[in-house]
Design a protein around this motif. Structure first.
Motif, PDB file in Angstrom:
ATOM      1  N   UNK A 167     -30.648 -26.763  33.368  1.00 38.77           N
ATOM      2  CA  UNK A 167     -31.596 -25.709  33.746  1.00 38.77           C
ATOM      3  C   UNK A 167     -32.475 -26.185  34.903  1.00 38.77           C
ATOM      4  N   UNK A 168     -31.870 -26.555  36.037  1.00 35.52           N
ATOM      5  CA  UNK A 168     -32.675 -27.093  37.146  1.00 35.52           C
ATOM      6  C   UNK A 168     -33.713 -26.118  37.669  1.00 35.52           C
ATOM      7  N   UNK A 169     -33.478 -24.822  37.476  1.00 36.38           N
ATOM      8  CA  UNK A 169     -34.436 -23.824  37.959  1.00 36.38           C
ATOM      9  C   UNK A 169     -35.752 -23.874  37.178  1.00 36.38           C
ATOM     10  N   UNK A 170     -35.746 -24.537  36.008  1.00 32.36           N
ATOM     11  CA  UNK A 170     -36.956 -24.639  35.187  1.00 32.36           C
ATOM     12  C   UNK A 170     -37.698 -25.966  35.395  1.00 32.36           C
ATOM     13  N   UNK A 171     -37.100 -26.876  36.172  1.00 36.32           N
ATOM     14  CA  UNK A 171     -37.640 -28.236  36.279  1.00 36.32           C
ATOM     15  C   UNK A 171     -38.077 -28.510  37.713  1.00 36.32           C
ATOM     16  N   UNK A 172     -39.374 -28.651  37.902  1.00 38.68           N
ATOM     17  CA  UNK A 172     -39.923 -28.967  39.222  1.00 38.68           C
ATOM     18  C   UNK A 172     -39.599 -30.398  39.626  1.00 38.68           C
ATOM     19  N   UNK A 173     -39.557 -31.269  38.673  1.00 39.44           N
ATOM     20  CA  UNK A 173     -39.222 -32.669  38.885  1.00 39.44           C
ATOM     21  C   UNK A 173     -39.129 -33.345  37.532  1.00 39.44           C
ATOM     22  N   UNK A 174     -38.427 -34.485  37.480  1.00 42.77           N
ATOM     23  CA  UNK A 174     -38.219 -35.213  36.235  1.00 42.77           C
ATOM     24  C   UNK A 174     -38.744 -36.632  36.376  1.00 42.77           C
ATOM     25  N   UNK A 175     -39.535 -37.059  35.393  1.00 40.43           N
ATOM     26  CA  UNK A 175     -39.909 -38.466  35.253  1.00 40.43           C
ATOM     27  C   UNK A 175     -39.264 -38.956  33.957  1.00 40.43           C
ATOM     28  N   UNK A 176     -38.290 -39.836  34.083  1.00 42.71           N
ATOM     29  CA  UNK A 176     -37.586 -40.395  32.929  1.00 42.71           C
ATOM     30  C   UNK A 176     -38.059 -41.820  32.717  1.00 42.71           C
ATOM     31  N   UNK A 177     -38.537 -42.110  31.519  1.00 44.10           N
ATOM     32  CA  UNK A 177     -39.115 -43.406  31.191  1.00 44.10           C
ATOM     33  C   UNK A 177     -38.212 -44.143  30.214  1.00 44.10           C
ATOM     34  N   UNK A 178     -37.795 -45.331  30.586  1.00 41.49           N
ATOM     35  CA  UNK A 178     -36.976 -46.243  29.780  1.00 41.49           C
ATOM     36  C   UNK A 178     -35.497 -45.863  29.773  1.00 41.49           C
ATOM     37  N   UNK A 179     -35.160 -44.647  29.371  1.00 42.14           N
ATOM     38  CA  UNK A 179     -33.750 -44.282  29.196  1.00 42.14           C
ATOM     39  C   UNK A 179     -33.212 -43.619  30.465  1.00 42.14           C
ATOM     40  N   UNK A 180     -32.137 -44.173  31.051  1.00 44.45           N
ATOM     41  CA  UNK A 180     -31.571 -43.619  32.283  1.00 44.45           C
ATOM     42  C   UNK A 180     -30.686 -42.418  31.994  1.00 44.45           C
ATOM     43  N   UNK A 181     -30.089 -41.868  33.048  1.00 44.80           N
ATOM     44  CA  UNK A 181     -29.143 -40.768  32.869  1.00 44.80           C
ATOM     45  C   UNK A 181     -28.127 -41.149  31.786  1.00 44.80           C
ATOM     46  N   UNK A 182     -27.805 -40.212  30.881  1.00 46.13           N
ATOM     47  CA  UNK A 182     -26.927 -40.560  29.760  1.00 46.13           C
ATOM     48  C   UNK A 182     -25.554 -41.090  30.170  1.00 46.13           C
ATOM     49  N   UNK A 183     -25.037 -40.690  31.342  1.00 46.32           N
ATOM     50  CA  UNK A 183     -23.775 -41.273  31.787  1.00 46.32           C
ATOM     51  C   UNK A 183     -23.950 -42.756  32.108  1.00 46.32           C
ATOM     52  N   UNK A 184     -25.071 -43.126  32.704  1.00 48.87           N
ATOM     53  CA  UNK A 184     -25.336 -44.535  32.988  1.00 48.87           C
ATOM     54  C   UNK A 184     -25.499 -45.320  31.694  1.00 48.87           C
ATOM     55  N   UNK A 185     -26.187 -44.721  30.728  1.00 50.61           N
ATOM     56  CA  UNK A 185     -26.400 -45.397  29.453  1.00 50.61           C
ATOM     57  C   UNK A 185     -25.076 -45.556  28.706  1.00 50.61           C
ATOM     58  N   UNK A 186     -24.285 -44.478  28.666  1.00 51.93           N
ATOM     59  CA  UNK A 186     -22.995 -44.554  27.993  1.00 51.93           C
ATOM     60  C   UNK A 186     -22.056 -45.550  28.658  1.00 51.93           C
ATOM     61  N   UNK A 187     -22.068 -45.589  29.980  1.00 48.30           N
ATOM     62  CA  UNK A 187     -21.245 -46.554  30.710  1.00 48.30           C
ATOM     63  C   UNK A 187     -21.645 -47.980  30.354  1.00 48.30           C
ATOM     64  N   UNK A 188     -22.944 -48.228  30.255  1.00 52.82           N
ATOM     65  CA  UNK A 188     -23.405 -49.570  29.911  1.00 52.82           C
ATOM     66  C   UNK A 188     -22.982 -49.953  28.496  1.00 52.82           C
TER      67      UNK A 188
END
Length: 279
Positions: free
Chosen positions: A117-138
């Protein structure tokens, strides 16, 4: 502080989300999403700075963490319903867009919300946990991350996890905060709602619902994003943090701290500055 009680439904049964609604009522919205094992009070140290930016802050106790009764079905804690809760919090106050700030599992909800829903998000601050694809890859490829995530197996064992975590005055649950600078009173405040099997069931259901395919379904991100990681995070290793950029197409910045997983408690000013950079 205003507390909103947002009515939700799962499988025909109603439950409520408790939402802390503070700051200028007509200001742009910051949606603040906590993780495990904390609650929406996590953001207290950030609020003065966020309100000085003119932001109205909405900090829910997320599904499973709000006052009982909460859904007991693990299916209720899949990513789709959690994102729907976040959207409902925004809809409840008529907010079309928000800066989304998430820590731990709250960051995962933030990534999914921004992706779908990018139209609802002005910007994202993600703390500690990265994009889930990066986390799953790790988890698949990085030995350090595999070791750091080994505890997932215990938390997914219904009944066993509750007994282990709550035994000996919840000693195992309190150990999640080891290495951080939180006071004993702060830890007790976070854990108080979960010091029973009923109170802990909802938070643990997030782990039981979030299998690999659930995370793999989150697309790439196009919204402006700040990802904040910590060198001594005992839940997320360096490989996952480094790979995060590979899954963000929009403007992206990574902030590396020398502290621990508990970024919001230890570095509230860093969180405020990250939000300010997206306004």
């Amino acid at each position: 502080m205003s507390r909103r009680h947002l009515r939700r439904e799962h499988a025909g049964a109603e439950f409520e989300l408790l939402v802390r609604d503070e700051g200028p009522p007509d200001g742009p919205v910051a949606l603040l999403l906590h993780g495990f094992p904390q609650h929406g009070g996590l953001w207290q140290g950030c609020l003065p700075g966020l309100h000085e930016l003119g932001l109205r802050t909405l900090a829910p106790d997320q599904r499973g963490y709000s006052p009982q009764p909460q859904p007991r079905d693990v299916e209720a804690y899949r990513l789709g319903p959690l994102v729907a809760d976040a959207l409902a919090v925004l809809d409840d106050v008529g907010a079309q867009r928000a800066v989304v700030v998430g820590h731990d599992w709250g960051a995962l909800v933030g990534w999914a919300l921004a992706a779908h829903h990018p139209e609802r998000v002005r910007g994202l601050v993600a703390l500690s946990v990265p994009h889930p694809h990066a986390f799953g890859r790790a988890i698949r490829e990085d030995a350090e991350q595999q070791q750091l995530s080994d505890y997932f197996g215990l938390l997914r064992k219904e009944g066993t996890a509750e007994r282990v975590l709550l035994g000996d005055d919840a000693a195992a649950l309190r150990r999640f905060f080891e290495g951080g600078s939180l006071t004993a009173d702060a830890v007790q405040d976070y854990l108080a709602p979960m010091l029973s099997e009923d109170g802990l069931r909802g938070p643990l259901s997030w782990y039981r619902a979030m299998a690999g395919p659930e995370l793999a379904a989150v697309p790439r991100i196009s919204v402006p994003t700040v990802y904040v990681s910590a060198e001594h995070d005992l839940g997320v290793g360096r490989a996952a943090a480094q790979w995060c950029a590979d899954y963000v197409d929009g403007p992206y910045r990574r902030v590396d701290l020398s502290g621990t997983h508990w970024i919001v408690d230890e570095e509230p000013d860093v969180v405020v500055r990250a939000v300010a950079s997206l306004l």
